[in-house]
Design an enzyme around this catalytic site. Sequence first.
Site, mmCIF file in Angstrom:
data_model
loop_
_atom_site.group_PDB
_atom_site.id
_atom_site.type_symbol
_atom_site.label_atom_id
_atom_site.label_comp_id
_atom_site.label_asym_id
_atom_site.label_seq_id
_atom_site.Cartn_x
_atom_site.Cartn_y
_atom_site.Cartn_z
ATOM 1 C CG ASN A 149 5.008 -3.233 1.028
ATOM 2 O OD1 ASN A 149 5.101 -2.209 0.361
ATOM 3 N ND2 ASN A 149 5.128 -4.439 0.507
ATOM 4 C CG ASP A 211 3.355 -4.479 -2.691
ATOM 5 O OD1 ASP A 211 3.477 -5.712 -2.558
ATOM 6 O OD2 ASP A 211 4.301 -3.674 -2.608
ATOM 7 C CG ASP A 242 7.726 -6.445 7.100
ATOM 8 O OD1 ASP A 242 8.807 -7.002 7.352
ATOM 9 O OD2 ASP A 242 7.018 -6.745 6.119
ATOM 10 C CG HIS A 246 10.362 -2.800 -0.289
ATOM 11 N ND1 HIS A 246 11.145 -2.648 -1.411
ATOM 12 C CD2 HIS A 246 11.097 -3.522 0.595
ATOM 13 C CE1 HIS A 246 12.303 -3.264 -1.220
ATOM 14 N NE2 HIS A 246 12.298 -3.789 -0.005
ATOM 15 C CD GLU A 279 12.725 -5.653 6.672
ATOM 16 O OE1 GLU A 279 13.315 -6.708 6.480
ATOM 17 O OE2 GLU A 279 11.533 -5.480 6.336
#
Length: 538
Positions: A149, A211, A242, A246, A279
């Site tokens: 991410n 990001d 991970d 997002h 996740e």
Amino acid sequence: MSVRYKVFWAISIIFSVVVIGLSTLILWVGMNNQGLISNDTNGIKPQEEWSNNWPNVVFYEVFVRAYNDSDGDGIGDINGLTEKLDYLQELGIEGIWLMPINPSPSYHQYDVTDYYGIDSDYGTMEDFKHFLEEAHDRNIKVIIDLVVNHTSSEHPWFQAALASKDDPKRDWYIFADKDTKLTERGEWGQQVWHGYRDNKYYGLFWEGMPDLNFDNPEVRAEMINIGTYWLNEIGVDGFRLDAAKHIYKDKEKEKNIVWWQEFRQTMQQVKEDVFLVGEVWTSAAEIAPYMNDGLNSTFNFDLSSKIITSVKDEQDNGLGTFLTRTRKYYATMSKDYVDSIMLTNHDMDRVMSQLQGDVNHAKMAASLLLTLPGNPFIYYGEEIGMQGIKPDEYIREPMRWYIKPEGTSQTTWERSRYNRGANAPTVEAQIDDVDSLYNHYKKLIHLRRSQPALILGEIEQSKIKAPGIVIFERIYEHQSLLVIHNITGEIRNLSLGEESQYNQFLFSSDSSSQVINKENQVEVILSPYSSVILTVEK
Ligand code: CA
């Protein structure tokens, strides 16, 4: 009272004691004879009969820095982990998840500066390849944390992006333009735009983690290169992904799923049985679409709290029903999804602290986890009851191997707040104690490995209900197991109905629990904090 009377009373008392004693003995023997028990193996088959069901195995999450130090600098490392593979094999572990091992400026390493390397604190790539060989020799597969991410703000890509607006890496990140609303806040109310003047950039978690821009095809291609490298050239067996929800901002979250589909397809071309667990920390409804060709598996955070509150309150709070419903829902999305279940991980207060140090409760939490469907993940130290409450550093304390850790391979990467002193749990103290939490974990993991219905079976709610009892069936092909947990501190009697349904007493966690047959009706007497498993005729 005359002497004659005294003698009479004495003989009467002795006679009564003998009669009561004898009848108790006869009754006890009778119950055992009548019982359905043939309990010599305690349900656990010898190791050579265990089947390899990858990826349906018991995993163990390791924070390398805290685990075991091989070179005396106090920092856990890859070679130190290799030294402990025998320990993990003995425990019954068949999969290891390593928290990030790539170079990083932070202690936790979730901000990567080189996706192709091994952090020098942890060792070299040669050390890591040796570790993989040794793990594979023991039938233990290895997945590593892949943090895509964001990168570290110190990553050369981001440094190049900051240095020049014309650098091609500029578009690998998300920089503000004149229309950007810089006061935007993240879902925890945090600031998400960082930096100065013309270099304002988006970083969901922290300014040190800018990001990446997944709309840029070069970024997606690079992440696929990185995944391919670790699977193909290095030989890992999968990834823990991970912050998988997002990758794109919430307002375009459906693009996350498209990205993970692209990633999974290419990774499967490289390694057919690659395991990808994401996740996705949210509700089952929001998780389910990720299973639709996207990821093999996601973590079930809701189940964790259901298990922990059940054992804490000594009351089934409906975890079987919750799991049955969730799994039916996931099954509508994917045929081969795997639910990854755990008590806690490196982002949660340690289970033993949540249970205020109650060993019986900790044992029942482990019994539930290891008899439910899915891939159980055990967070390092959980098996000995290590404690820890946030901030994060204190849920990641040095693994306690030795009673006297001075001068041993035990890490000293930080000073322990929760697991120190003579009363702290250690592997050394627990390994030879048959009643220890460690041996409880070991027994349940080995039981699980030896029963296909516990590894692969679907869960079905039992119609039998009683306060403080968690009861469900695990069904796989022609095998069906009735799993009964008494999560209370009291003896519980439970009527199971007609005998003909049950054909074997498979497992009992406590030798004083019994299954008896009263006029063709089966009754189970469960010791406090104990579990019993029966095979059911189908
Ligand atoms: Ca070291």
